[in-house]
Design an enzyme around this catalytic site. Sequence first.
Site, PDB file in Angstrom:
ATOM      1  N   VAL A  70      -6.044  -4.932  -7.421  1.00  0.00           N
ATOM      2  CA  VAL A  70      -5.338  -5.942  -8.208  1.00  0.00           C
ATOM      3  C   VAL A  70      -6.303  -6.958  -8.790  1.00  0.00           C
ATOM      4  O   VAL A  70      -7.154  -7.473  -8.092  1.00  0.00           O
ATOM      5  CB  VAL A  70      -4.305  -6.704  -7.350  1.00  0.00           C
ATOM      6  CG1 VAL A  70      -3.660  -7.828  -8.160  1.00  0.00           C
ATOM      7  CG2 VAL A  70      -3.241  -5.750  -6.838  1.00  0.00           C
ATOM      8  N   HIS A  93      -5.179   5.190   6.898  1.00  0.00           N
ATOM      9  CA  HIS A  93      -3.960   4.940   7.669  1.00  0.00           C
ATOM     10  C   HIS A  93      -4.064   5.463   9.095  1.00  0.00           C
ATOM     11  O   HIS A  93      -3.153   5.245   9.891  1.00  0.00           O
ATOM     12  CB  HIS A  93      -2.748   5.562   6.960  1.00  0.00           C
ATOM     13  CG  HIS A  93      -2.297   4.785   5.770  1.00  0.00           C
ATOM     14  ND1 HIS A  93      -1.288   5.211   4.922  1.00  0.00           N
ATOM     15  CD2 HIS A  93      -2.715   3.594   5.263  1.00  0.00           C
ATOM     16  CE1 HIS A  93      -1.109   4.317   3.964  1.00  0.00           C
ATOM     17  NE2 HIS A  93      -1.965   3.329   4.147  1.00  0.00           N
ATOM     18  N   THR A  94      -5.147   6.128   9.402  1.00  0.00           N
ATOM     19  CA  THR A  94      -5.352   6.576  10.774  1.00  0.00           C
ATOM     20  C   THR A  94      -5.494   5.402  11.732  1.00  0.00           C
ATOM     21  O   THR A  94      -5.334   5.556  12.934  1.00  0.00           O
ATOM     22  CB  THR A  94      -6.596   7.500  10.874  1.00  0.00           C
ATOM     23  OG1 THR A  94      -6.633   8.107  12.164  1.00  0.00           O
ATOM     24  CG2 THR A  94      -7.887   6.729  10.647  1.00  0.00           C
ATOM     25  N   PRO A 106       0.161   0.913  -4.291  1.00  0.00           N
ATOM     26  CA  PRO A 106       1.093   1.983  -3.926  1.00  0.00           C
ATOM     27  C   PRO A 106       2.109   1.481  -2.906  1.00  0.00           C
ATOM     28  O   PRO A 106       1.764   0.749  -1.978  1.00  0.00           O
ATOM     29  CB  PRO A 106       0.168   3.053  -3.306  1.00  0.00           C
ATOM     30  CG  PRO A 106      -1.166   2.808  -3.948  1.00  0.00           C
ATOM     31  CD  PRO A 106      -1.257   1.310  -4.102  1.00  0.00           C
ATOM     32  N   ASN A 132       2.647  -7.996  -0.380  1.00  0.00           N
ATOM     33  CA  ASN A 132       1.624  -8.553   0.509  1.00  0.00           C
ATOM     34  C   ASN A 132       2.173  -9.452   1.605  1.00  0.00           C
ATOM     35  O   ASN A 132       1.572  -9.573   2.679  1.00  0.00           O
ATOM     36  CB  ASN A 132       0.603  -9.354  -0.305  1.00  0.00           C
ATOM     37  CG  ASN A 132      -0.325  -8.467  -1.109  1.00  0.00           C
ATOM     38  OD1 ASN A 132      -0.448  -7.269  -0.853  1.00  0.00           O
ATOM     39  ND2 ASN A 132      -1.001  -9.058  -2.091  1.00  0.00           N
ATOM     40  N   SER A 192      -9.883 -11.900  -5.214  1.00  0.00           N
ATOM     41  CA  SER A 192      -8.669 -12.597  -5.647  1.00  0.00           C
ATOM     42  C   SER A 192      -7.594 -12.604  -4.563  1.00  0.00           C
ATOM     43  O   SER A 192      -6.796 -13.536  -4.484  1.00  0.00           O
ATOM     44  CB  SER A 192      -8.112 -11.969  -6.933  1.00  0.00           C
ATOM     45  OG  SER A 192      -7.751 -10.615  -6.725  1.00  0.00           O
ATOM     46  N   ASP A 209      -0.687   6.375  12.793  1.00  0.00           N
ATOM     47  CA  ASP A 209      -1.235   7.462  13.602  1.00  0.00           C
ATOM     48  C   ASP A 209      -0.894   7.133  15.046  1.00  0.00           C
ATOM     49  O   ASP A 209      -1.576   6.348  15.694  1.00  0.00           O
ATOM     50  CB  ASP A 209      -2.754   7.555  13.394  1.00  0.00           C
ATOM     51  CG  ASP A 209      -3.442   8.497  14.383  1.00  0.00           C
ATOM     52  OD1 ASP A 209      -2.751   9.102  15.219  1.00  0.00           O
ATOM     53  OD2 ASP A 209      -4.683   8.605  14.321  1.00  0.00           O
ATOM     54  N   ASP A 222     -12.748  -8.503  -6.416  1.00  0.00           N
ATOM     55  CA  ASP A 222     -13.269  -9.802  -6.837  1.00  0.00           C
ATOM     56  C   ASP A 222     -12.801 -10.950  -5.953  1.00  0.00           C
ATOM     57  O   ASP A 222     -12.884 -12.109  -6.334  1.00  0.00           O
ATOM     58  CB  ASP A 222     -12.866 -10.081  -8.285  1.00  0.00           C
ATOM     59  CG  ASP A 222     -11.355 -10.050  -8.486  1.00  0.00           C
ATOM     60  OD1 ASP A 222     -10.620  -9.938  -7.488  1.00  0.00           O
ATOM     61  OD2 ASP A 222     -10.898 -10.131  -9.651  1.00  0.00           O
TER      62      ASP A 222
END
Length: 374
Positions: A100, A236-237, A206, A137, A119, A289, A117
Amino acid sequence: MQISLLIQPQSQPFPLSTTQETQTNIITMQVKSTIFTLSFLTIFCFNFLHATNPPLSLDYYKSSCPNAEAIVRKEMECVVQSDLRNAALILRLHFHDCFVQARSTKILILCLNLGCDGSVLLDDTVTLQGEKNAPTNLNALKGFEFIDRIKEKLESECPGIVSCADLLTYAARDATVLVGGPYWDVPAGRKDSKTASFSQVESNIPRPNDGLLSIISKFLYQSLSVTDMVALSGAHTIGMARCTNYRARIYGDYQTTATMSNIAKPNLKSLKATCPAAGGGDNNEAPMDYVSPSLFDNTYYHILLRGEGLLNSDQELYSSVLGVQTSKLVRKYAEDQIAFFAQFSESMVKMGNITNPETYVDGEVRKDCRFINT
């Protein structure tokens, strides 16, 4: 970039009718057309926006702050040793930072969003709306205090030298290593942005219930290939997910895709106990996981092979009828952890090298990662 994809009609156990075959061909052509268009725009935007970027380098702080990486590593050791789950928090911050950043260029509206960056680290102020409280978020990003602590150490050693964007990129690498993952060299030289984009969080990141084509498009938009997407999803593990993000999955098609093994059944029962169908407990967390949640390994891919991915967006990599290429990559990384580690390292460097061109004109090195310099 590998775009030759992906999408081929899956073999059918029974002959298709003429109508079915026509519909399948139309869908296949539409999907290929979408991927081609996205890939073309991605390559154009990437080349256009990065044509004048100062290159990142491995020895950027060699003279100005030679101990920068060592300072970050030492602080990250403390962070991860205090709680292994903290590694995932830092890695997630880095992902959300790189995906983003809306810039003010008016040359091409489609090429607005690029940049690791810093942000994501900015707090809301009277004159700036940050990204932390965007719906995607909010309650999902944590660990900002760890970045604050590392920044204080760096400012004490080398005032005004090491950017928050570089700090976060170093920290994400170290977080991965400290829970058993691969090491990679991190090029540095990023500048911190003076702006943030609340709105772009929702369009660029996503989502847990995204379908495969949506996920692919968001990665291609960042000049990240399908291979990058599957490898980076392996983070994601060590990740945790909130109930609000997996409720639809565990009360939906989980039992359709899952083999419902002896370990899957009690896991699903536990998930439902902490995430009621009727609502409530939205912020209750569960590991993506559940076998080795604090170890960076390839177990995540084994879970997808068994159809037990906690998030719909994860399971889509293997179970989607459109995922010919992605399912092959899932199997590859499940069978070969070394191959997964190698590609993850390469893809992390590639993602980390997505910089915001505007920061080289109007960027800065923040003294406090939460606020722009005054």
